[in-house]
Motif scaffolding. Sequence first.
Motif, mmCIF file in Angstrom:
data_model
loop_
_atom_site.group_PDB
_atom_site.id
_atom_site.type_symbol
_atom_site.label_atom_id
_atom_site.label_comp_id
_atom_site.label_asym_id
_atom_site.label_seq_id
_atom_site.Cartn_x
_atom_site.Cartn_y
_atom_site.Cartn_z
ATOM 1 N N PRO A 126 32.316 45.318 16.296
ATOM 2 C CA PRO A 126 32.266 45.203 17.752
ATOM 3 C C PRO A 126 33.280 44.263 18.392
ATOM 4 O O PRO A 126 33.261 44.085 19.610
ATOM 5 N N ALA A 147 36.965 42.820 19.556
ATOM 6 C CA ALA A 147 38.383 43.105 19.816
ATOM 7 C C ALA A 147 39.278 42.136 19.038
ATOM 8 O O ALA A 147 40.192 42.569 18.321
ATOM 9 N N PRO A 148 39.017 40.805 19.112
ATOM 10 C CA PRO A 148 39.878 39.892 18.352
ATOM 11 C C PRO A 148 39.864 40.183 16.841
ATOM 12 O O PRO A 148 40.906 40.140 16.188
ATOM 13 N N THR A 153 32.758 51.489 25.672
ATOM 14 C CA THR A 153 33.089 50.224 26.332
ATOM 15 C C THR A 153 33.888 50.479 27.605
ATOM 16 O O THR A 153 34.703 51.414 27.652
ATOM 17 N N MET A 154 33.674 49.641 28.611
ATOM 18 C CA MET A 154 34.485 49.732 29.827
ATOM 19 C C MET A 154 35.965 49.542 29.488
ATOM 20 O O MET A 154 36.842 50.024 30.205
ATOM 21 N N TYR A 190 40.172 47.630 18.482
ATOM 22 C CA TYR A 190 38.732 47.884 18.597
ATOM 23 C C TYR A 190 38.449 48.817 19.781
ATOM 24 O O TYR A 190 37.762 49.833 19.646
ATOM 25 N N HIS A 191 38.985 48.458 20.962
ATOM 26 C CA HIS A 191 38.729 49.294 22.142
ATOM 27 C C HIS A 191 39.304 50.708 21.944
ATOM 28 O O HIS A 191 38.724 51.690 22.402
ATOM 29 N N GLN A 249 30.133 50.300 28.365
ATOM 30 C CA GLN A 249 29.472 49.025 28.666
ATOM 31 C C GLN A 249 30.486 47.881 28.806
ATOM 32 O O GLN A 249 31.446 47.800 28.045
ATOM 33 N N GLY A 250 30.259 47.014 29.759
ATOM 34 C CA GLY A 250 31.085 45.814 29.913
ATOM 35 C C GLY A 250 30.556 44.694 29.034
ATOM 36 O O GLY A 250 29.567 44.869 28.311
ATOM 37 N N VAL A 292 32.632 36.218 26.471
ATOM 38 C CA VAL A 292 33.163 35.082 27.215
ATOM 39 C C VAL A 292 32.096 34.208 27.880
ATOM 40 O O VAL A 292 32.151 32.982 27.772
ATOM 41 N N PHE A 323 31.416 30.315 27.078
ATOM 42 C CA PHE A 323 31.610 29.246 28.061
ATOM 43 C C PHE A 323 30.369 28.351 28.152
ATOM 44 O O PHE A 323 30.472 27.148 28.311
ATOM 45 N N GLN A 327 30.391 26.098 25.204
ATOM 46 C CA GLN A 327 31.458 25.105 25.383
ATOM 47 C C GLN A 327 30.997 24.004 26.347
ATOM 48 O O GLN A 327 31.237 22.814 26.116
ATOM 49 N N TYR A 339 41.680 31.954 29.403
ATOM 50 C CA TYR A 339 42.949 32.454 28.862
ATOM 51 C C TYR A 339 43.902 32.806 30.011
ATOM 52 O O TYR A 339 43.575 33.632 30.874
ATOM 53 N N VAL A 379 37.486 35.819 34.958
ATOM 54 C CA VAL A 379 37.218 34.714 34.028
ATOM 55 C C VAL A 379 37.085 33.415 34.828
ATOM 56 O O VAL A 379 36.203 32.588 34.547
ATOM 57 N N ASN A 417 47.460 32.668 26.935
ATOM 58 C CA ASN A 417 46.585 33.794 26.573
ATOM 59 C C ASN A 417 46.934 34.347 25.188
ATOM 60 O O ASN A 417 48.044 34.827 24.976
ATOM 61 N N ARG A 464 45.779 36.966 24.007
ATOM 62 C CA ARG A 464 45.689 38.433 24.075
ATOM 63 C C ARG A 464 46.818 38.996 24.924
ATOM 64 O O ARG A 464 47.412 38.285 25.733
HETATM 65 N N1 USQ Z 1 38.372 35.353 27.717
HETATM 66 C C1 USQ Z 1 38.829 34.102 28.133
HETATM 67 N N2 USQ Z 1 38.450 33.018 27.396
HETATM 68 C C2 USQ Z 1 37.651 33.115 26.292
HETATM 69 C C3 USQ Z 1 37.184 34.379 25.883
HETATM 70 C C4 USQ Z 1 37.579 35.478 26.618
HETATM 71 O O1 USQ Z 1 39.541 33.962 29.130
HETATM 72 O O2 USQ Z 1 37.356 32.075 25.689
HETATM 73 C C5 USQ Z 1 38.735 36.554 28.501
HETATM 74 C C6 USQ Z 1 39.395 37.638 27.657
HETATM 75 O O3 USQ Z 1 40.774 37.400 27.542
HETATM 76 C C7 USQ Z 1 39.033 38.895 28.453
HETATM 77 C C8 USQ Z 1 37.663 38.563 29.050
HETATM 78 O O4 USQ Z 1 37.543 37.144 28.983
HETATM 79 O O5 USQ Z 1 39.934 39.089 29.499
HETATM 80 C C9 USQ Z 1 36.492 39.206 28.312
HETATM 81 O O6 USQ Z 1 36.573 38.829 26.965
HETATM 82 P P1 USQ Z 1 35.341 38.984 25.941
HETATM 83 O O7 USQ Z 1 35.754 38.346 24.655
HETATM 84 O O8 USQ Z 1 34.086 38.544 26.581
HETATM 85 O O9 USQ Z 1 35.210 40.568 25.834
HETATM 86 P P2 USQ Z 1 36.010 41.673 25.006
HETATM 87 O O10 USQ Z 1 36.894 41.124 23.962
HETATM 88 O O11 USQ Z 1 36.644 42.594 25.984
HETATM 89 O O12 USQ Z 1 34.854 42.420 24.231
HETATM 90 C C10 USQ Z 1 33.475 42.352 24.610
HETATM 91 C C11 USQ Z 1 32.638 42.812 23.435
HETATM 92 C C12 USQ Z 1 32.954 44.266 23.135
HETATM 93 C C13 USQ Z 1 32.756 45.095 24.389
HETATM 94 C C14 USQ Z 1 33.587 44.547 25.532
HETATM 95 C C15 USQ Z 1 33.334 45.239 26.852
HETATM 96 O O13 USQ Z 1 32.894 41.990 22.294
HETATM 97 O O14 USQ Z 1 32.126 44.708 22.069
HETATM 98 O O15 USQ Z 1 33.128 46.425 24.149
HETATM 99 O O16 USQ Z 1 33.237 43.158 25.735
HETATM 100 S S1 USQ Z 1 34.791 45.324 27.856
HETATM 101 O O17 USQ Z 1 35.379 43.981 27.957
HETATM 102 O O18 USQ Z 1 34.412 45.834 29.161
HETATM 103 O O19 USQ Z 1 35.702 46.205 27.194
#
Ligand code: USQ
Length: 383
Positions: A100, A102-103, A144-145, A181-182, A208-209, A238, A242, A245, A255, A299, A324, A326
């Motif tokens: 699940p 992305a990283p 996933t969104m 992953y996405h 899903q988001g 995220v 947070f 943290q 990021y 964010v 960032n 990513r």
């Molecule tokens: N982000 C930060 N700081 C952090 C962690 C994340 O700025 O410490 C940013 C990321 O760069 C990204 C956003 O927050 O822009 C969301 O990151 P996330 O790690 O919460 O979400 P993501 O990697 O996209 O993946 C998560 C789930 C995944 C699901 C997805 C839905 O792990 O399984 O599919 O959310 S979505 O994001 O809509 O694709």
Amino acid sequence: MKVLILGGDGYIGWPTAMNLSGAGHEVCVADNYLRRRLMRETDNEALFEVPNLDRRAALWEEKSGRKVTVRVGDLQDWTFMSGLFEDFQPDTIIHYAEQPSAPYSMIDRPAADLTLKNNLGVTFNVIQAMNAYTPDAHLVKLGTMGEYGTPNIDIEEGWIEIEHKGRKDKFLFPRAAGSLYHTTKVLDTDLLWFYVRVWGLRVTDLMQGPVYGLATDENQGDDRLYSFLNYDEVFGTVLNRFMVQAVAGYPLTVYGKGGQTRGYLHLKDALKCVRLAVETPADKGELRVFNQFVETFSVNDLAARVQASGKRLGLDVSVKSLPNPRKEAEEHYYNPTHTGLIDLGLEPTPLSDDIMDDMMNLILRYRDQIEHDRIFRGVAWKK
Ligand code: USQ
């Protein structure tokens, strides 16, 4: 209904099992503990220990008087998958059984290879098993969104009508994912759409988001029934990150510019959405798509909400923008439609101060277990 939950040990999998079991459905969960293994191998274990599936099922039975059947095995293995379908004969299959993160998918070649093979391999086996044993069953698949990316136009709910040179047709909304992953979720959607067209499968694809939170109606008062709370950069989402943290006194890791906007929802609402999809199945030969989120935040918005909650609880929370790791747009247009689940009866729970403070208080109880060096190691989207 008889509901088979593939990936029943995960962050959403186990809460779904309790929720549907509590609602009177007959539930069987299957999992190979892949997430637990990857968390251990990458030293990214959750904030507190989570009992294994057999223990969780026993605790749930003690609490509710209801049985959840547990099967442990690898769903890429056809013998295991086909045996499950043959024995259980599900009316509904919920497919969460994917890597699940992305990283994680961007760490290196082996992690990418595992993600691609696991995610596509399991989806393919589900499709084959449905065709062989339960062709009329309904598949609820977690997408996933992030499949859509961040296009400069409104995101429709799965489908878009396009007029081209005077003629019109309906297509899947264009996809442009931001991690491997996405991208596996995009490939899943294509695979499902192909078999919906040729074999008339009945499928709901949930876009899903990011999900946050832990508390549900079923786990109240018993921490042992909670999901994994990951706060590391690989498996933690995220907002959960947070909040940990903030409790740890670690500056919030925004990021880049922090304008990245996504559609978020509480775990409780994720359960409501899945239940609505399960109890109102798609038609045969239909690929039904729902955009599954409740509200959008950048964010920076989330960091501000966590800072405010910290202030209410007497914590001094700072924010630090990091380069960032990513590859993603840090300022962009974002306006996705999300009316399908509301039309089915979803009553959304917006992120409130109480929800934030309750979650922060829960994390405060486990403050001593936070390993600071797990919070940021810089898993990058490099070649
Ligand atoms: N982000 C930060 N700081 C952090 C962690 C994340 O700025 O410490 C940013 C990321 O760069 C990204 C956003 O927050 O822009 C969301 O990151 P996330 O790690 O919460 O979400 P993501 O990697 O996209 O993946 C998560 C789930 C995944 C699901 C997805 C839905 O792990 O399984 O599919 O959310 S979505 O994001 O809509 O694709």
